[in-house]
Write an enzyme that holds these catalytic residues in place. Sequence first.
Site, PDB file in Angstrom:
ATOM      1  N   GLY A  67      -1.599  12.153 -15.823  1.00 52.46           N
ATOM      2  CA  GLY A  67      -0.172  11.863 -15.697  1.00 52.46           C
ATOM      3  C   GLY A  67       0.016  10.432 -15.244  1.00 52.46           C
TER       4      GLY A  67
ATOM      5  N   LYS B  27      15.795  22.123  -1.503  1.00 54.01           N
ATOM      6  CA  LYS B  27      15.652  21.572  -2.859  1.00 54.01           C
ATOM      7  C   LYS B  27      16.821  22.096  -3.682  1.00 54.01           C
ATOM      8  CE  LYS B  27      12.415  19.208  -5.197  1.00 54.01           C
ATOM      9  NZ  LYS B  27      11.576  18.113  -4.730  1.00 54.01           N
TER      10      LYS B  27
ATOM     11  N   GLY C  39       2.877   8.681 -15.152  1.00 52.06           N
ATOM     12  CA  GLY C  39       4.311   8.429 -14.976  1.00 52.06           C
ATOM     13  C   GLY C  39       4.509   7.459 -13.827  1.00 52.06           C
TER      14      GLY C  39
HETATM   15  P1  NAD Z   1       7.091  11.244 -14.003  1.00 54.10           P
HETATM   16  O1  NAD Z   1       8.028  12.153 -14.739  1.00 54.10           O
HETATM   17  O2  NAD Z   1       7.448   9.804 -13.875  1.00 54.10           O
HETATM   18  O3  NAD Z   1       5.630  11.309 -14.644  1.00 54.10           O
HETATM   19  C1  NAD Z   1       5.013  12.483 -15.027  1.00 54.10           C
HETATM   20  C2  NAD Z   1       4.092  12.117 -16.169  1.00 54.10           C
HETATM   21  O4  NAD Z   1       3.295  13.259 -16.464  1.00 54.10           O
HETATM   22  C3  NAD Z   1       4.815  11.742 -17.452  1.00 54.10           C
HETATM   23  O5  NAD Z   1       4.313  10.509 -17.928  1.00 54.10           O
HETATM   24  C4  NAD Z   1       4.491  12.892 -18.406  1.00 54.10           C
HETATM   25  O6  NAD Z   1       4.392  12.487 -19.756  1.00 54.10           O
HETATM   26  C5  NAD Z   1       3.168  13.348 -17.863  1.00 54.10           C
HETATM   27  N1  NAD Z   1       2.768  14.711 -18.203  1.00 54.10           N
HETATM   28  C6  NAD Z   1       3.526  15.836 -18.287  1.00 54.10           C
HETATM   29  N2  NAD Z   1       2.726  16.885 -18.560  1.00 54.10           N
HETATM   30  C7  NAD Z   1       1.459  16.417 -18.616  1.00 54.10           C
HETATM   31  C8  NAD Z   1       0.190  17.010 -18.834  1.00 54.10           C
HETATM   32  N3  NAD Z   1       0.055  18.304 -19.051  1.00 54.10           N
HETATM   33  N4  NAD Z   1      -0.901  16.212 -18.777  1.00 54.10           N
HETATM   34  C9  NAD Z   1      -0.778  14.886 -18.555  1.00 54.10           C
HETATM   35  N5  NAD Z   1       0.386  14.272 -18.351  1.00 54.10           N
HETATM   36  C10 NAD Z   1       1.483  15.028 -18.389  1.00 54.10           C
HETATM   37  O7  NAD Z   1       6.899  11.934 -12.576  1.00 54.10           O
HETATM   38  P2  NAD Z   1       6.386  11.259 -11.234  1.00 54.10           P
HETATM   39  O8  NAD Z   1       7.568  10.848 -10.432  1.00 54.10           O
HETATM   40  O9  NAD Z   1       5.325  10.281 -11.552  1.00 54.10           O
HETATM   41  O10 NAD Z   1       5.760  12.520 -10.478  1.00 54.10           O
HETATM   42  C11 NAD Z   1       4.495  13.032 -10.838  1.00 54.10           C
HETATM   43  C12 NAD Z   1       4.199  14.283 -10.026  1.00 54.10           C
HETATM   44  O11 NAD Z   1       4.226  13.947  -8.626  1.00 54.10           O
HETATM   45  C13 NAD Z   1       5.226  15.410 -10.198  1.00 54.10           C
HETATM   46  O12 NAD Z   1       4.569  16.641 -10.077  1.00 54.10           O
HETATM   47  C14 NAD Z   1       6.158  15.219  -9.012  1.00 54.10           C
HETATM   48  O13 NAD Z   1       6.789  16.441  -8.644  1.00 54.10           O
HETATM   49  C15 NAD Z   1       5.158  14.780  -7.942  1.00 54.10           C
HETATM   50  N6  NAD Z   1       5.764  14.002  -6.878  1.00 54.10           N
HETATM   51  C16 NAD Z   1       6.427  12.855  -7.158  1.00 54.10           C
HETATM   52  C17 NAD Z   1       6.993  12.117  -6.125  1.00 54.10           C
HETATM   53  C18 NAD Z   1       7.711  10.822  -6.384  1.00 54.10           C
HETATM   54  O14 NAD Z   1       7.974  10.072  -5.415  1.00 54.10           O
HETATM   55  N7  NAD Z   1       8.016  10.489  -7.638  1.00 54.10           N
HETATM   56  C19 NAD Z   1       6.889  12.567  -4.792  1.00 54.10           C
HETATM   57  C20 NAD Z   1       6.163  13.743  -4.535  1.00 54.10           C
HETATM   58  C21 NAD Z   1       5.611  14.450  -5.584  1.00 54.10           C
END
Ligand code: NAD
Length: 369
Positions: free
Chosen positions: A191, A92, A193
């Site tokens: 979340g 990473k 996102g």
């Molecule tokens: P993202 O940044 O698109 O979405 C994250 C969302 O969480 C945002 O909308 C943000 O406003 C919200 N958020 C932040 N703090 C919060 C809280 N305390 N309570 C509620 N919502 C909150 O990220 P993503 O790509 O959707 O990833 C989400 C999680 O999944 C992360 O932990 C990431 O590391 C993990 N992840 C993502 C992927 C991927 O393919 N994108 C792969 C493996 C793991």
Amino acid sequence: MVLSNSPTALDSVSILDMLSVHEHEQVLFCYDSATGLRAIIAIHNTVLGPALGGTRLWQYAEEKQALTDVLRLSRGMTFKAAISGLDLGGGKAVIIGQPTIKSEALFRRFGQFVDSLSGKYITAEDVNISVKDVELMMKETQHVVGRSESNGGSGDPSPVTAYGVYMGIKACLKHRTGSESLAQKTVLVQGTGKVGEALAKLLHHDGAKLILFDIDKERVKKVAQETNAQIIHDESEIASTPCDVYAPCALGAGLNPTTIPQLNCSIVAGAANNQLLEEKRDGQALKEKDILYAPDFLINAGGLINVSNERIGYNAQRAKHQTEGIYDTLLSVINIAEQENITPHEAALRFALDRIDRVAKINAYSKKW
Ligand code: NAD
């Protein structure tokens, strides 16, 4: 390449001590005054293959936090690749700074640092890093995945991550209720996102009743309208809200001694990385509450499976099929955990470590002969 001249800088002994805790192989500190680049690349383990893991851009309060984060995340990538059957190790990178530091020169300079590792580390996107940023790194190194679809890549991995989480939730329901059906099951998604939104849509399509929370009020409102969901307005209500499945899809460490006693669900299965604040203690606390926990590095592996497919010529159907394997792997892990009276997290770690140990033995044997 220097860390910093500031009086608060880490000394070399403490850095090596930190690497020894989880046996990281190598850490590269990257500094470039012209572009303002300050970054750390961590390679945890390369027994199964080159270390693959995205680059995160984050404004850490101190360098030590950045180092802790990159060490923790790279270790998670080792287990994620191993349990998913991928021939990849764990790595990473973190770039320290606000999104405003982004520039072509900065990402190209970072790409040069990635290239200096000669393929031992392969990078991709992560928090605050877009496909466009990744393609700037590509101008300096071929050791990059997660390119845009128009550039022959696999694009945004988030929908595939969401699909893997959806398969994992079905596996948990199958184990707990005898049926994987989501109809009328209540799922709380924290979340909304990229992953949370895609997951909510898949669950809604299958007839689940959704409860959503995000600190971004506009975003959660939009997703709630599209999925006919109820919204939680107060973050302090999340843990205690009754539901069948709690899906953490925001940031890590949400499962801890404050939240676990309040939980009112029978399954925790979501996308966030490093959900357990303290793996052993918090995994055990969930088990004692009879809450089935889907290990994060197993259930959220769809994105890694998807981008890793670029290395052999991307094929969306193959990546989807491999991601569906999360269902069976998770059921095996849960069964082992029950048979051996350990937590699913411990059983998943055992699964991953056994594979790494077996391959390490073959590697040692072939070197000897
Ligand atoms: P993202 O940044 O698109 O979405 C994250 C969302 O969480 C945002 O909308 C943000 O406003 C919200 N958020 C932040 N703090 C919060 C809280 N305390 N309570 C509620 N919502 C909150 O990220 P993503 O790509 O959707 O990833 C989400 C999680 O999944 C992360 O932990 C990431 O590391 C993990 N992840 C993502 C992927 C991927 O393919 N994108 C792969 C493996 C793991």
